[in-house]
Design a protein around this motif. Sequence first.
Motif, mmCIF file in Angstrom:
data_model
loop_
_atom_site.group_PDB
_atom_site.id
_atom_site.type_symbol
_atom_site.label_atom_id
_atom_site.label_comp_id
_atom_site.label_asym_id
_atom_site.label_seq_id
_atom_site.Cartn_x
_atom_site.Cartn_y
_atom_site.Cartn_z
ATOM 1 N N TRP A 32 0.830 -1.202 0.000
ATOM 2 C CA TRP A 32 0.000 0.000 0.000
ATOM 3 C C TRP A 32 0.868 1.257 0.000
ATOM 4 C CZ3 TRP A 32 -0.291 3.442 4.231
ATOM 5 C CH2 TRP A 32 -1.257 4.439 4.116
ATOM 6 N N ALA A 33 1.899 1.287 0.848
ATOM 7 C CA ALA A 33 2.778 2.458 0.929
ATOM 8 C C ALA A 33 3.491 2.694 -0.404
ATOM 9 C CB ALA A 33 3.797 2.280 2.053
ATOM 10 N N VAL A 34 3.914 1.625 -1.071
ATOM 11 C CA VAL A 34 4.586 1.762 -2.363
ATOM 12 C C VAL A 34 3.646 2.417 -3.373
ATOM 13 C CG1 VAL A 34 5.527 0.454 -4.333
ATOM 14 C CG2 VAL A 34 6.275 -0.069 -1.998
ATOM 15 N N LYS A 35 2.368 2.053 -3.339
ATOM 16 C CA LYS A 35 1.396 2.655 -4.269
ATOM 17 C C LYS A 35 1.218 4.151 -4.027
ATOM 18 C CE LYS A 35 -1.279 -1.551 -4.897
ATOM 19 N NZ LYS A 35 -2.544 -2.240 -4.594
ATOM 20 N N LEU A 36 1.491 4.618 -2.810
ATOM 21 C CA LEU A 36 1.364 6.038 -2.486
ATOM 22 C C LEU A 36 2.510 6.888 -3.019
ATOM 23 C CD1 LEU A 36 0.260 5.991 1.274
ATOM 24 C CD2 LEU A 36 -1.162 6.546 -0.715
ATOM 25 N N ILE A 37 3.609 6.247 -3.369
ATOM 26 C CA ILE A 37 4.794 6.997 -3.802
ATOM 27 C C ILE A 37 4.545 7.559 -5.195
ATOM 28 C CG2 ILE A 37 7.255 6.859 -4.333
ATOM 29 C CD1 ILE A 37 7.421 4.602 -2.232
ATOM 30 N N PRO A 38 4.739 8.872 -5.358
ATOM 31 C CA PRO A 38 4.520 9.481 -6.675
ATOM 32 C C PRO A 38 5.415 8.863 -7.743
ATOM 33 C CG PRO A 38 4.823 11.169 -4.994
ATOM 34 C CD PRO A 38 5.153 9.849 -4.357
ATOM 35 N N GLU A 39 4.910 8.855 -8.961
ATOM 36 C CA GLU A 39 5.673 8.310 -10.079
ATOM 37 C C GLU A 39 7.023 9.010 -10.163
ATOM 38 O OE1 GLU A 39 5.200 7.907 -14.895
ATOM 39 O OE2 GLU A 39 3.389 7.940 -13.655
ATOM 40 N N GLY A 40 8.061 8.231 -10.376
ATOM 41 C CA GLY A 40 9.401 8.787 -10.493
ATOM 42 C C GLY A 40 10.139 8.919 -9.164
ATOM 43 N N TRP A 41 9.483 8.591 -8.055
ATOM 44 C CA TRP A 41 10.125 8.745 -6.747
ATOM 45 C C TRP A 41 10.530 7.423 -6.107
ATOM 46 C CZ3 TRP A 41 11.756 12.651 -3.508
ATOM 47 C CH2 TRP A 41 11.685 13.925 -4.065
ATOM 48 N N THR A 42 10.205 6.302 -6.681
ATOM 49 C CA THR A 42 10.513 5.018 -6.043
ATOM 50 C C THR A 42 12.007 4.761 -5.931
ATOM 51 O OG1 THR A 42 10.307 3.883 -8.160
ATOM 52 C CG2 THR A 42 8.353 3.879 -6.689
#
Length: 187
Positions: A32-42
């Motif tokens: 769930w937390a990974v899905k919250l990360i904005p695109e390009g920020w992982t």
Amino acid sequence: MTTTMPTDPAAGLLDREGTIERLRSSLATVEWAVKLIPEGWTHRSGGPRSTHEAWSAAMNLAHLATYEETFPLTELEDLLSEGNGLGRLSSMSEEITQSRALALASEPISVILGHLQEARARQVGLAEEFPGASFTTPQTRAWGSSGLGPEWWSPALVLNKTFQHTWEHGNAILSIALFAPRELVED
């Protein structure tokens, strides 16, 4: 000469069903937390708030995946085959996984998460294989030799250490997700 294994005073709190639920729910929270990360920020550093938050979400996930593939899986497989819990490992030092984690961290986040999901599914499957009370019976000194916690560890304690480790790195991933800049959409 028969050696009597020590009894873990927390055994009643480390039941199989609760342990499996903690493993599943902590993974679901990380997903769930990974899905919250904005695109390009992982794959960008979360900043210097703590050691693990200075790592990118990808590095935290890669560390979790390689740790779980290396330590709990090896311990559980070895214990199920009546070994001492170390199996093919010479120590429980996380330095063993560092180069693999760095390589995995360069992969797309879905690949890294897939490694973690597979390792976690295997751990849950192995947890279900321990007969009766052997799940909470201390059987290995693998972690005890590291100076962490008690001298003797049960499969339940090994898996709850995995939950603790997930919580530690999951917190870093969630911090990255919450503090990364994002575009707000007006209604």
